[in-house]
Each structure stands twice: as C-alpha cells, then as structure tokens.
Design an enzyme around this catalytic site. Structure first.
Site, PDB file in Angstrom:
ATOM      1  N   GLU A  55       1.075  -1.197  -0.064  1.00  0.00           N
ATOM      2  CA  GLU A  55      -0.034  -0.107  -0.241  1.00  0.00           C
ATOM      3  C   GLU A  55       0.888   1.130   0.556  1.00  0.00           C
ATOM      4  O   GLU A  55       0.887   2.298  -1.051  1.00  0.00           O
ATOM      5  CB  GLU A  55      -0.737  -0.392   1.096  1.00  0.00           C
ATOM      6  CG  GLU A  55      -2.088  -1.182   1.465  1.00  0.00           C
ATOM      7  CD  GLU A  55      -1.510  -2.281   2.295  1.00  0.00           C
ATOM      8  OE1 GLU A  55      -2.115  -2.957   2.559  1.00  0.00           O
ATOM      9  OE2 GLU A  55      -0.290  -2.536   2.054  1.00  0.00           O
ATOM     10  N   CYS A  78      -2.930  -3.589   7.653  1.00  0.00           N
ATOM     11  CA  CYS A  78      -2.475  -3.002   8.419  1.00  0.00           C
ATOM     12  C   CYS A  78      -2.671  -2.617   9.299  1.00  0.00           C
ATOM     13  O   CYS A  78      -2.407  -0.874   9.179  1.00  0.00           O
ATOM     14  CB  CYS A  78      -0.408  -3.871   8.918  1.00  0.00           C
ATOM     15  SG  CYS A  78       0.414  -2.439   8.284  1.00  0.00           S
ATOM     16  N   CYS A  87      -0.288   0.697   7.414  1.00  0.00           N
ATOM     17  CA  CYS A  87      -0.961   1.139   6.070  1.00  0.00           C
ATOM     18  C   CYS A  87      -2.482   2.002   6.204  1.00  0.00           C
ATOM     19  O   CYS A  87      -2.421   2.313   5.672  1.00  0.00           O
ATOM     20  CB  CYS A  87      -0.846  -0.187   5.548  1.00  0.00           C
ATOM     21  SG  CYS A  87       0.993  -0.354   5.037  1.00  0.00           S
ATOM     22  N   SER A 171      17.783 -43.863  -6.679  1.00  0.00           N
ATOM     23  CA  SER A 171      16.785 -43.219  -7.183  1.00  0.00           C
ATOM     24  C   SER A 171      17.304 -42.090  -8.018  1.00  0.00           C
ATOM     25  O   SER A 171      16.394 -41.762  -9.023  1.00  0.00           O
ATOM     26  CB  SER A 171      16.334 -42.717  -5.913  1.00  0.00           C
ATOM     27  OG  SER A 171      17.548 -41.818  -5.753  1.00  0.00           O
ATOM     28  N   TRP A 173      17.318 -41.495 -11.577  1.00  0.00           N
ATOM     29  CA  TRP A 173      16.857 -40.412 -11.599  1.00  0.00           C
ATOM     30  C   TRP A 173      15.359 -40.973 -12.218  1.00  0.00           C
ATOM     31  O   TRP A 173      15.259 -41.842 -13.333  1.00  0.00           O
ATOM     32  CB  TRP A 173      17.054 -38.909 -12.543  1.00  0.00           C
ATOM     33  CG  TRP A 173      18.054 -38.480 -12.181  1.00  0.00           C
ATOM     34  CD1 TRP A 173      19.392 -38.991 -12.621  1.00  0.00           C
ATOM     35  CD2 TRP A 173      18.184 -37.788 -10.862  1.00  0.00           C
ATOM     36  NE1 TRP A 173      20.333 -37.413 -12.204  1.00  0.00           N
ATOM     37  CE2 TRP A 173      19.790 -37.277 -10.885  1.00  0.00           C
ATOM     38  CE3 TRP A 173      17.548 -37.352 -10.002  1.00  0.00           C
ATOM     39  CZ2 TRP A 173      20.643 -36.173 -10.411  1.00  0.00           C
ATOM     40  CZ3 TRP A 173      17.835 -36.697  -8.944  1.00  0.00           C
ATOM     41  CH2 TRP A 173      19.645 -36.291  -9.074  1.00  0.00           C
ATOM     42  N   ARG A 210      19.255 -23.854  -7.099  1.00  0.00           N
ATOM     43  CA  ARG A 210      19.399 -23.348  -8.165  1.00  0.00           C
ATOM     44  C   ARG A 210      18.812 -23.081  -9.340  1.00  0.00           C
ATOM     45  O   ARG A 210      19.485 -22.739 -10.437  1.00  0.00           O
ATOM     46  CB  ARG A 210      20.637 -24.301  -8.074  1.00  0.00           C
ATOM     47  CG  ARG A 210      21.726 -24.934  -7.007  1.00  0.00           C
ATOM     48  CD  ARG A 210      22.742 -26.221  -7.264  1.00  0.00           C
ATOM     49  NE  ARG A 210      22.228 -27.544  -7.487  1.00  0.00           N
ATOM     50  CZ  ARG A 210      21.342 -28.276  -6.883  1.00  0.00           C
ATOM     51  NH1 ARG A 210      21.784 -27.661  -5.460  1.00  0.00           N
ATOM     52  NH2 ARG A 210      21.266 -29.359  -7.171  1.00  0.00           N
ATOM     53  N   ARG A 302      11.342 -42.529   5.056  1.00  0.00           N
ATOM     54  CA  ARG A 302      10.852 -42.867   7.269  1.00  0.00           C
ATOM     55  C   ARG A 302      10.511 -41.760   7.239  1.00  0.00           C
ATOM     56  O   ARG A 302       8.899 -41.953   7.788  1.00  0.00           O
ATOM     57  CB  ARG A 302      12.369 -43.345   7.504  1.00  0.00           C
ATOM     58  CG  ARG A 302      12.424 -44.877   7.232  1.00  0.00           C
ATOM     59  CD  ARG A 302      13.757 -45.264   7.400  1.00  0.00           C
ATOM     60  NE  ARG A 302      13.503 -45.504   9.078  1.00  0.00           N
ATOM     61  CZ  ARG A 302      14.553 -45.332   9.906  1.00  0.00           C
ATOM     62  NH1 ARG A 302      15.437 -45.407  10.073  1.00  0.00           N
ATOM     63  NH2 ARG A 302      13.827 -45.640  11.585  1.00  0.00           N
TER      64      ARG A 302
END
Length: 366
Positions: A55, A78, A87, A171, A173, A210, A302
């Site tokens: 604002e 606020c 504001c 894993s 990919w 990244r 897990r």
C-alpha cells in the site's frame, strides 16, 4: 461499483502480489493497485520483510492523485506498528474515495481492525472479491499466523507403482530433467527444506536453490538427525553462504559431535525424542517460534511416512513417472503400518495435476 472493473484491477493487484512469493516470507504476499478516473496511478507489492508494504509503495507512486481514487488491495491493511508504520493510517491520510480489499488478514493484530478503521474515516470499503485466490497465494502465511506452525509440503518423485528407489536404494533419476528443474523452481517458494539424515548420508545433497529465477535466494536447510551421524565432510557444509543449516538431534546425542558441527557454522538444536525418533511436533513447534513459516520435506521415505502418519503434512506435491520399478524391498513413498479399512486412508482434497515431459505432477491438500 462495476464488478467487472473491480475484478480486473484486483486481478492485477494479485499479479503484483505474486512477485513477492518466496521473497517477502514470513510476511504475507500483498499487492496494491490505485486507480483514478480509469487510469492506474500507483501500484506496488511487499518486496521483502522490513521493506515498505504494498500500500505504501503504491501511494508513493500515486502521490496527490491518490485522493478520490480507488485502491485495490489483496489483503486487509495493517493497523499496528511493526518494522513499518500502519498502512491503514497512510490510506486514510491519502483520502481515496473507495478501497476494495480482497481478503481479511487473520493476524489477530489486524483482523477486521484495518477494515473498521478505514470505514470509520468515512471511506467506502468493499471486502471479499476473489478471496479464494488469497487463500491459495498465502496458504503458508495463513497457517503460520494462526497456528504458529509452519505450512508443511511433502514432495517426492515416484514411479507409477509408488516406488521412490530401487531395491538397491538407487533413485537417480526417476523423474525427467525438466521435472527436476521444476522442483528446483518450487524450492524457492518455501522458507526451508527438510530431509532425514539417511538422505544426507546416501545422496550427499547440497539442498540449495539453483534455479535461475531465484538468484540470491537463501533458504534454511533442516536435517533431522537424532544420533548426530551428520558427516563432517558433507558437501552441504560448503554452502553456508546459501542459507542456514539447522540440525535437530536428541538430547542424548554426542555433545562433542554437536560442538564440531557448530564450529563449522551449523546450528544444532537438541530436543526430546521417543523410541521411534525425534518428536516431529516439537520440531515444527520450534520452527514456528523461530519464524520459519513453511517447510518443503524432500525425504527420505521414513521421514515422509512419519510426517504423514502423524498428520503433520498440509500439502503433497508428487511427480509420477511412467515407469514400473517393482520389488517388495524397494522403498515406497508412503510405507508405515498402513490402515485396515479404506475409510481410514488419507484422502487428498483440492487436487490439481499437470504434465512435464512424460511425468505427471500431482498436488493436493489434507
């Protein structure tokens, strides 16, 4: 009042608010557009904590033209002093003819107070237009500010049969390179990343953001490590300039190892633990008290299972790759004891799906 026109400008205010995603946290993402005689005279969004609110930036651009204008604001202004002035007071001083607020701010310091103050100043105020849009944009803030707990997102890359690795625990990919780029983009939207110590030891990840869209983005990396098995030569230790490293461990863990980690710049927090591991609620409570408003949990199996079984997850984001891995011993995304009846199963609501290459990305809420 022209609802079509109001919708157009509040949509524009949300377009500005979306620019704040990831940068203004733990504050809400807010945008403002000021219109006078069908001309946009001011606009802005809250860019970072401690900086001017949306604002204020919009009013500064509008200057004297804010008088008798209409201000479109995505979240209730606020009324309290924090790192910046209220504001609501600035809006009243600017004397707009009308204010359109998309959603009320659930923060107890603000809720309905900003609305009331502006109305008492004789300014016409409308509330509720595209309120659902705010619920999605500020989903992390809404939980954090009302429950003092971070919004928790569980993320996993799975095969069509729900496996997150082979029986040899490999894993890389499962998902495509383009999907992995998307998840790096997703990382930047959250305050922190969380993994279990098993993932840190097995994969030795950097856990940094990244993606080129997030240049300069720092996030907290959280490791759950009840026995302090954290390798002192882990690659993540070379990335402290990219964000804090926070390790949660048990009170019984080695003090010598804890001190060695602290000497390398790691923050170590000792909490109570149970026979099954660290108290996850204790971890989330600590994070909430220290202004971590959102957590992206990236594994392993897990940890994801524990979080789901304890109903600590708010949202799931899964990539499903069109491949079958098989094997009883190959880890699945959600393991644990399981339920006896279908009606006891965890059910996702408000699901959304889209495709990247051959992978399907599925999002949903509990």
């Amino acid at each position: 009042m022209n609802r079509l026109k109001d919708t157009f400008y509040i949509q524009m205010a949300y377009a500005f608010a979306e620019k704040a995603v990831g940068w203004a946290t733990p504050n809400p993402y807010v945008g403002t557009v000021i219109v006078r005689k069908n001309i946009i005279v001011g606009y802005g969004y809250h860019e970072k904590p401690g900086g001017p609110h949306a604002e204020i930036l919009a009013l500064q651009k509008a200057g004297s033209q804010s008088r008798n204008s209409t201000s479109y604001i995505t979240l209730e202004p606020c009324v309290h002093w924090g790192k910046t002035p209220p504001c609501a007071d600035a809006i009243i001083q600017a004397r707009p003819k009308r204010v359109v607020i998309s959603a009320l701010d659930p923060n107890p310091l603000v809720y309905k107070k900003g609305l009331k103050k502006i109305r008492q100043a004789g300014i016409d105020v409308s509330v509720g237009l595209l309120e659902n849009k705010n619920r999605r944009l500020n989903e992390t803030y809404l939980k954090y500010i009302t429950k003092k707990r971070p919004f928790v997102v569980a993320k996993a890359a799975t095969s069509l049969d729900g496996k997150i690795a082979t029986k040899k625990n490999l894993s890389q990919w499962i998902s495509s390179s383009e999907t992995r780029k998307y998840f790096h983009l997703l990382r930047g939207e959250y305050d922190s990343l969380m993994v279990g110590i098993g993932t840190l030891i097995k994969d030795d990840p950097l856990l940094t953001v990244r993606h080129p869209n997030w240049k300069g983005r720092h996030i907290t990396r959280i490791i759950l490590d009840s026995q302090l098995r954290f390798p002192l030569k882990a690659r993540i230790l070379s990335t402290l300039s990219k964000g804090k490293i926070l390790v949660f461990t048990s009170k019984q863990a080695s003090r010598k190892k804890a001190e060695a980690l602290r000497e390398k710049g790691v923050e170590v927090v000792s909490l109570s633990s149970t026979s099954s591991g660290l108290d996850l609620e204790g971890v989330l409570s600590w994070l909430g008290k220290h202004e971590v408003s959102s957590v992206l949990v990236e594994g392993g199996g897990r940890l994801l299972t524990s979080m789901l079984e304890k109903r600590s997850v708010d949202k799931i984001c899964i990539t499903i790759s069109p491949r079958l891995i098989g094997g009883k011993s190959a880890p699945s995304f959600f393991q644990g004891e399981g339920v006896d009846f279908i009606k006891e199963s965890l059910f996702l609501k408000s699901t959304n799906s889209f495709q990247i290459d051959e992978d399907i990305i599925l999002e949903g809420y509990f």
